[in-house]
Motif scaffolding. Structure first.
Motif, mmCIF file in Angstrom:
data_model
loop_
_atom_site.group_PDB
_atom_site.id
_atom_site.type_symbol
_atom_site.label_atom_id
_atom_site.label_comp_id
_atom_site.label_asym_id
_atom_site.label_seq_id
_atom_site.Cartn_x
_atom_site.Cartn_y
_atom_site.Cartn_z
ATOM 1 N N PHE A 40 -21.088 -9.768 -21.140
ATOM 2 C CA PHE A 40 -21.418 -8.398 -21.473
ATOM 3 C C PHE A 40 -22.502 -7.750 -20.620
ATOM 4 O O PHE A 40 -22.469 -6.680 -20.144
ATOM 5 C CB PHE A 40 -21.932 -8.341 -23.094
ATOM 6 N N SER A 41 -23.635 -8.782 -20.454
ATOM 7 C CA SER A 41 -24.802 -8.149 -19.527
ATOM 8 C C SER A 41 -24.181 -7.970 -18.097
ATOM 9 O O SER A 41 -24.742 -7.272 -17.332
ATOM 10 C CB SER A 41 -25.618 -9.460 -19.645
ATOM 11 N N THR A 42 -23.435 -8.875 -17.657
ATOM 12 C CA THR A 42 -22.897 -8.986 -16.281
ATOM 13 C C THR A 42 -22.132 -7.510 -16.063
ATOM 14 O O THR A 42 -22.558 -6.894 -14.857
ATOM 15 C CB THR A 42 -21.917 -10.307 -15.870
ATOM 16 N N LYS A 43 -21.229 -7.316 -16.923
ATOM 17 C CA LYS A 43 -20.540 -5.956 -16.599
ATOM 18 C C LYS A 43 -21.732 -4.738 -16.705
ATOM 19 O O LYS A 43 -21.582 -3.575 -15.915
ATOM 20 C CB LYS A 43 -19.532 -5.729 -17.915
ATOM 21 N N PHE A 94 -30.899 -11.377 -29.173
ATOM 22 C CA PHE A 94 -29.644 -12.137 -28.431
ATOM 23 C C PHE A 94 -30.189 -13.586 -28.180
ATOM 24 O O PHE A 94 -29.635 -14.589 -28.272
ATOM 25 C CB PHE A 94 -29.369 -11.365 -27.216
ATOM 26 N N ASP A 95 -31.601 -13.930 -27.913
ATOM 27 C CA ASP A 95 -32.323 -15.271 -27.759
ATOM 28 C C ASP A 95 -32.143 -15.793 -29.058
ATOM 29 O O ASP A 95 -31.774 -17.174 -29.409
ATOM 30 C CB ASP A 95 -33.667 -14.975 -27.048
ATOM 31 N N TYR A 96 -32.838 -15.101 -30.020
ATOM 32 C CA TYR A 96 -32.827 -15.783 -31.466
ATOM 33 C C TYR A 96 -31.785 -16.129 -31.981
ATOM 34 O O TYR A 96 -31.526 -16.926 -32.878
ATOM 35 C CB TYR A 96 -33.746 -14.985 -32.543
ATOM 36 N N SER A 97 -30.570 -15.349 -31.721
ATOM 37 C CA SER A 97 -29.263 -15.672 -32.277
ATOM 38 C C SER A 97 -28.830 -17.047 -31.713
ATOM 39 O O SER A 97 -27.825 -17.761 -32.223
ATOM 40 C CB SER A 97 -28.237 -14.692 -32.060
ATOM 41 N N LEU A 98 -29.179 -17.689 -30.744
ATOM 42 C CA LEU A 98 -28.869 -19.162 -30.437
ATOM 43 C C LEU A 98 -29.264 -20.005 -31.523
ATOM 44 O O LEU A 98 -28.585 -21.111 -31.614
ATOM 45 C CB LEU A 98 -29.702 -19.481 -29.217
ATOM 46 N N LEU A 99 -30.485 -19.879 -32.299
ATOM 47 C CA LEU A 99 -30.763 -20.583 -33.324
ATOM 48 C C LEU A 99 -30.010 -20.646 -34.749
ATOM 49 O O LEU A 99 -30.130 -21.291 -35.557
ATOM 50 C CB LEU A 99 -32.282 -20.508 -33.701
ATOM 51 N N GLU A 151 -22.394 -4.378 -35.274
ATOM 52 C CA GLU A 151 -22.602 -5.482 -34.522
ATOM 53 C C GLU A 151 -23.527 -6.536 -35.010
ATOM 54 O O GLU A 151 -23.580 -7.714 -35.021
ATOM 55 C CB GLU A 151 -22.333 -5.523 -33.212
ATOM 56 N N ALA A 152 -24.602 -5.933 -35.710
ATOM 57 C CA ALA A 152 -25.952 -6.486 -36.144
ATOM 58 C C ALA A 152 -25.452 -7.889 -37.137
ATOM 59 O O ALA A 152 -24.810 -7.458 -38.179
ATOM 60 C CB ALA A 152 -26.881 -5.741 -36.618
ATOM 61 N N PRO A 153 -26.116 -9.000 -36.814
ATOM 62 C CA PRO A 153 -25.656 -10.013 -37.420
ATOM 63 C C PRO A 153 -26.566 -10.444 -39.012
ATOM 64 O O PRO A 153 -26.886 -11.556 -39.039
ATOM 65 C CB PRO A 153 -25.692 -11.451 -36.661
ATOM 66 N N GLY A 154 -27.129 -9.260 -39.342
ATOM 67 C CA GLY A 154 -27.831 -9.292 -40.339
ATOM 68 C C GLY A 154 -28.369 -7.881 -40.944
ATOM 69 O O GLY A 154 -27.601 -6.762 -40.232
ATOM 70 N N LEU A 170 -19.320 -13.870 -34.669
ATOM 71 C CA LEU A 170 -18.780 -12.865 -33.480
ATOM 72 C C LEU A 170 -19.851 -12.426 -32.486
ATOM 73 O O LEU A 170 -19.658 -12.416 -31.393
ATOM 74 C CB LEU A 170 -18.155 -11.660 -34.164
ATOM 75 N N PHE A 171 -21.141 -12.348 -33.025
ATOM 76 C CA PHE A 171 -22.270 -11.956 -32.042
ATOM 77 C C PHE A 171 -22.590 -13.219 -31.298
ATOM 78 O O PHE A 171 -22.934 -13.023 -30.238
ATOM 79 C CB PHE A 171 -23.606 -11.637 -33.095
ATOM 80 N N HIS A 172 -22.757 -14.339 -32.085
ATOM 81 C CA HIS A 172 -22.738 -15.466 -31.260
ATOM 82 C C HIS A 172 -21.911 -15.870 -29.995
ATOM 83 O O HIS A 172 -22.290 -16.085 -28.985
ATOM 84 C CB HIS A 172 -22.967 -16.787 -31.988
ATOM 85 N N ASP A 173 -20.736 -15.776 -30.391
ATOM 86 C CA ASP A 173 -19.717 -15.955 -29.381
ATOM 87 C C ASP A 173 -19.703 -14.820 -28.372
ATOM 88 O O ASP A 173 -19.299 -15.409 -27.177
ATOM 89 C CB ASP A 173 -18.350 -15.823 -30.126
ATOM 90 N N LYS A 174 -20.100 -13.618 -28.513
ATOM 91 C CA LYS A 174 -20.011 -12.695 -27.378
ATOM 92 C C LYS A 174 -21.373 -12.649 -26.551
ATOM 93 O O LYS A 174 -21.252 -12.634 -25.303
ATOM 94 C CB LYS A 174 -20.150 -11.394 -28.140
#
Length: 409
Positions: free
Chosen positions: A169-172, A307-312, A340-343, A370-374
């Motif tokens: 997503f960031s690349t695009k 996006f960083d915190y969702s890694l945990l 999209e917010a995971p919370g 879904l958020f983590h996978d994306k």
């Protein structure tokens, strides 16, 4: 007298810049010189720090001549790096000879990027809010108008040779908003490597003890972003949260403690003494990755920390009291936060408190996945190592070409 001083300063600055331009002509690029800069030199954190410390781990800080740009040169930096301040004579000399620039923000407009210099732009987050050439208007301090802002940004981005991306997503998005068509490194963020290495009870407990946090309470990290139109001057923004900290303290103080982490552009110095033992505030010298690790949940708004915190895979809540204004007037979004917010997305203090007290992870399990996978598919704990390998490869290639050209044995 003040006018005279200002005039003298302008003359001195002009002379220094002329000398710098001459240095870029006279002095050759040194293939072993690397400049690292985080957050405009305001602290030693983030992606550049992690890349440099991977070099230290491999012993490469002795092989290269490493320089860290810092406003506060008393900041502790491991290894053999030399700390220098921005816009000083030594800074310009090193800048004129550097073979590598590793930065997470735009370099000053006066920087002359030489042909033999490689610029690795690490950037500093996956974007929710619109960036650079995608922005419709600009409210930031020191920016004249959107046209000039976009021109200056595009000119700066044209100097980058490599750009790190956290996900597809960031690349695009980066290709579009930065007009960047050189090599994209879709490898995740070096600053997140620690989330793979230190996410265990032993290391987290040690970090809590080092930070002076209680071990018998849950920790909530509050990490909001800055507001473009709330500032004191260029690069100096206000802490404008509408969160009622007194009410939060009354409702949650028995079970939780709060860490308040400002964005590096926020310059306010708030006295939190009335909340001693509940609110812990760490200045910009503390790397936020450490605060992720010690936190049981995080509250943010539109910041890329999500996006960083969702890694945990830990609970996230979104306190978006000014959602409509931020989305429709200040910036605009690349995706629908509510969708999209995971919370939970909250607009009032009371609503936020209730969600914290009654948080049910099962409600957000599917959205979180879904958020983590994306957004987390590229991070795997090796980004720093991959960038160091790239630097070594570029230096070796350039040295080999030089040896072949001049028949050096």
């Amino acid at each position: 007298m003040s006018d005279l001083k200002q005039a003298v300063k302008k003359v001195i600055k002009a002379v220094i810049l002329i000398l710098y331009r001459l240095e870029t002509i006279i002095f050759p690029v040194d293939p072993k010189v690397i400049i690292f800069e985080s957050n405009l030199g305001r602290n030693y954190t983030g992606n550049p720090r992690c890349i440099y410390e991977e070099m230290v781990r491999q012993g490469l800080d002795q092989k290269y001549k490493c320089y860290v740009i810092l406003e506060d040169t008393s900041t502790e930096v491991p290894g053999h790096a030399v700390k220098i301040k921005r816009a000083r004579l030594k800074y310009f000399y090193v800048l004129s000879r550097t073979a590598f620039i590793v930065s997470d923000s735009r370099m000053p407009k006066f920087v002359i990027k030489r042909k033999k210099t490689t610029y690795i732009q690490t950037w500093h987050g996956t974007p929710l809010k619109k960036l650079a050439l995608d922005m419709d208007d600009v409210s930031m301090a020191g920016e004249k108008d959107i046209t000039t802002y976009k021109y200056n940004f595009a000119k700066n981005a044209a100097q980058w040779d490599y750009l790190i991306s956290q996900n597809a997503f960031s690349t695009k998005t980066f290709r579009q908003c930065f007009a960047f068509y050189k090599e994209m490194l879709e490898i995740g963020y070096p600053r997140n490597d620690i989330l793979f290495k230190k996410n265990n009870l032993k290391d987290i407990t040690a970090l809590k003890q080092k930070l002076g946090l209680p071990l018998d309470k849950k920790v909530i990290l509050y990490a909001p972003t800055w507001r473009d139109d709330e500032f004191y001057g260029k690069g100096k923004y206000k802490f404008t949260s509408k969160l009622d900290f007194k009410r939060v303290y009354e409702a949650l103080g028995d079970e939780y403690v709060f860490i308040v982490k400002y964005h590096y552009l926020v310059q306010d110095k708030i006295n939190w003494s009335e909340y001693k033992g509940f609110i812990y505030q760490y200045d910009m010298t503390y790397d936020i990755s450490l605060l992720y690790l010690v936190s049981d949940m995080m509250i943010t708004d539109y910041s890329s920390v999500m996006f960083d915190y969702s890694l945990l895979r830990r609970p996230m809540l979104f306190y978006a009291y000014d959602l409509d204004n931020y989305k429709n007037k200040l910036r605009g979004f690349y995706f629908d936060l509510l969708e999209e917010a995971p919370g939970p997305v909250c607009t009032t203090t009371e609503e936020l408190i209730q969600y914290i007290k009654n948080y049910d992870s099962s409600v957000y399990e599917e959205k979180y996945k879904l958020f983590h996978d994306k957004y987390n598919h590229a991070d795997n704990g090796t980004a720093s190592k991959q960038v160091v390998e790239l630097i070594e490869s570029i230096r070796t290639h350039k040295t080999k070409n030089k040896e072949e050209k001049f028949h050096i044995n």
